[in-house]
Design an enzyme around this catalytic site. Structure first.
Site, PDB file in Angstrom:
ATOM      1  N   SER A   2      56.991  31.053  33.825  1.00  0.00           N
ATOM      2  CA  SER A   2      56.146  31.430  35.281  1.00  0.00           C
ATOM      3  C   SER A   2      56.899  30.169  36.110  1.00  0.00           C
ATOM      4  O   SER A   2      57.724  29.987  36.272  1.00  0.00           O
ATOM      5  CB  SER A   2      54.620  31.502  35.162  1.00  0.00           C
ATOM      6  OG  SER A   2      54.065  31.987  36.459  1.00  0.00           O
ATOM      7  N   THR A   3      55.760  29.233  36.655  1.00  0.00           N
ATOM      8  CA  THR A   3      56.138  28.375  37.862  1.00  0.00           C
ATOM      9  C   THR A   3      56.992  27.306  37.093  1.00  0.00           C
ATOM     10  O   THR A   3      57.081  26.773  35.705  1.00  0.00           O
ATOM     11  CB  THR A   3      54.865  27.655  37.992  1.00  0.00           C
ATOM     12  OG1 THR A   3      53.871  28.385  38.341  1.00  0.00           O
ATOM     13  CG2 THR A   3      55.258  26.696  39.084  1.00  0.00           C
ATOM     14  N   MET A  29      52.009  28.513  34.893  1.00  0.00           N
ATOM     15  CA  MET A  29      50.697  28.291  34.884  1.00  0.00           C
ATOM     16  C   MET A  29      49.976  29.519  33.954  1.00  0.00           C
ATOM     17  O   MET A  29      50.606  30.610  33.664  1.00  0.00           O
ATOM     18  CB  MET A  29      50.277  28.633  36.374  1.00  0.00           C
ATOM     19  CG  MET A  29      50.476  27.537  37.209  1.00  0.00           C
ATOM     20  SD  MET A  29      49.686  27.567  39.083  1.00  0.00           S
ATOM     21  CE  MET A  29      50.653  28.961  39.754  1.00  0.00           C
ATOM     22  N   HIS A  82      57.663  35.416  35.928  1.00  0.00           N
ATOM     23  CA  HIS A  82      56.753  36.096  36.864  1.00  0.00           C
ATOM     24  C   HIS A  82      57.438  36.054  38.523  1.00  0.00           C
ATOM     25  O   HIS A  82      57.586  34.787  38.802  1.00  0.00           O
ATOM     26  CB  HIS A  82      55.521  35.196  37.069  1.00  0.00           C
ATOM     27  CG  HIS A  82      54.709  35.352  35.915  1.00  0.00           C
ATOM     28  ND1 HIS A  82      53.864  34.492  35.342  1.00  0.00           N
ATOM     29  CD2 HIS A  82      54.882  36.407  34.804  1.00  0.00           C
ATOM     30  CE1 HIS A  82      53.383  34.833  33.944  1.00  0.00           C
ATOM     31  NE2 HIS A  82      53.887  36.139  33.855  1.00  0.00           N
ATOM     32  N   ASP A 135      49.646  33.694  30.014  1.00  0.00           N
ATOM     33  CA  ASP A 135      50.417  34.896  29.526  1.00  0.00           C
ATOM     34  C   ASP A 135      51.395  34.587  28.517  1.00  0.00           C
ATOM     35  O   ASP A 135      52.223  33.446  28.607  1.00  0.00           O
ATOM     36  CB  ASP A 135      51.220  35.475  30.778  1.00  0.00           C
ATOM     37  CG  ASP A 135      52.024  36.594  30.752  1.00  0.00           C
ATOM     38  OD1 ASP A 135      51.400  37.478  29.677  1.00  0.00           O
ATOM     39  OD2 ASP A 135      52.807  36.886  31.471  1.00  0.00           O
TER      40      ASP A 135
END
Length: 360
Positions: A175-176, A296, A202, A299
């Site tokens: 993600s991030t 973050m 993401h 998941d």
């Protein structure tokens, strides 16, 4: 501000946009959170660089498309002169997507899309996302913006890898900070004789195609955006398309393929790594290799545990190189990780474990 007798440091933000209206809207939305203080605004990239050096904000929100000095040029200068966490604010155009992907490769932490073009009257629909990403960006160590240090390997368990049989599929979740981390992994893989790789990053619809194209340019692997019934083959990496979940299964010819699902978001994201990992565990079982990278939330934690329970192997990125040590931490705490490695060690481990061995 003061809460229960303790001073809480506000996050100082510089808002950069060529539209006076958007500068005000973004500033007002950010300051709805008492932890955020907009200390100034800039109308172009040149002014942004000057104010970053003078004011030293904790985070910059940076418009992609601006006159004089655009977002990319400004980002390069910020990272060269005064590395600072940057959240890109992008339009949903093809050009905006391509520029945003380049910005992430240059060190931007994350991005938020303007819902309806350059002047978005409905920015409130992404306000919470913007605030959350600014708060997360403020926690990022500056040294992680300009390069990833080669750190010693940290293992969850000290036993050597004792795998039997061939790894048939590698699944990666991020993600991030993920776009830069994934690019770093794929560009360092030197062989195309490696099991297919499926990736959940993401990212919204309209950006994953540009992301896959960028990865294809820098990697020896064939990198594509996933689509329904796409056959998976060695030397291929597939990016889950934004707005759809990606899972894997065997078709009637016992060929491993991608399938797209329109199930609701999971963990507020679509695609979700957990759905991919769970399908990998069910379909490939002990012949699977999972990787959980920076990001973050949590998941991937449930899916990583499922892969490990089916006899597969799971690697998590270490906190020392993660932009955000959220997803890997959750996977470790769930008991779903075999090994924790710094980012630069992961490509070599993938080659060690997932290279296709020739049948004797």
């Amino acid at each position: 501000m003061q809460v229960t007798g303790f001073m809480i440091k506000q996050i100082k933000v510089l808002v950069v946009d060529d539209s006076a209206f958007m500068r005000k809207v973004i500033s007002d939305l950010l300051e709805e959170d008492p932890h955020i203080k907009v200390i100034d605004r800039a109308r172009n990239g040149k002014e942004a660089v000057e104010k970053v050096i003078k004011l030293q904000p904790d985070v910059v929100t940076l418009d992609v498309e601006m006159p004089q000095m655009d977002g990319l040029a400004a980002l390069r200068e910020i990272m060269r002169l005064k590395p600072t966490p940057v959240i890109m604010v992008s339009s949903l155009t093809r050009q905006g997507a391509e520029t945003t992907i380049k910005a992430l490769a240059l060190g931007a932490i994350d991005f938020v899309t303007k819902p309806s073009g350059t002047i978005s009257l409905d920015m409130k629909t992404v306000a919470q996302e913007l605030r959350e990403k600014v708060i997360a960006a403020a926690s990022v160590a500056v040294e992680k913006l300009t390069g990833v240090a080669a750190l010693p390997m940290i293992e969850v368990k000290k036993a050597p890898i004792t795998r039997k049989g061939q790894v048939e599929l590698v699944a990666i979740a991020a993600s991030t900070g993920g776009p830069r981390a994934i690019q770093r992994i794929l560009e360092k893989i030197e062989t195309t004789s490696i099991a297919p790789i499926v990736i959940v990053q993401h990212m919204p619809k309209g950006f994953t195609k540009s992301f896959a194209e960028r990865l294809n340019e820098v990697s020896k692997l064939e990198v594509v955006e996933g689509y329904d019934n796409l056959p998976l083959k060695p030397g291929m990496a597939v990016v889950a398309p934004g707005g759809s979940h990606l899972i894997v299964e065997y078709n009637k010819m016992r060929q491993l393929v991608c399938r797209l699902s329109d199930m609701p978001p999971l963990h507020s994201v679509k695609p979700a790594a957990d759905l991919l990992f769970l399908s990998v565990a069910d379909t490939v079982g002990g012949a699977s290799l999972g990787v959980v990278l920076t990001g973050m939330g949590r998941d991937g934690a449930e899916g990583a545990k499922a892969i490990r329970q089916k006899g597969g192997y799971v690697i998590a990125e270490s906190s020392e190189t993660c932009v955000i040590y959220g997803m890997p931490k959750a996977a470790v705490e769930s008991g779903g990780v075999d090994e924790v490695l710094p980012l630069d060690v992961i490509p070599g481990r993938l080659e060690e474990m997932a290279v296709i061995r020739q049948k004797q």
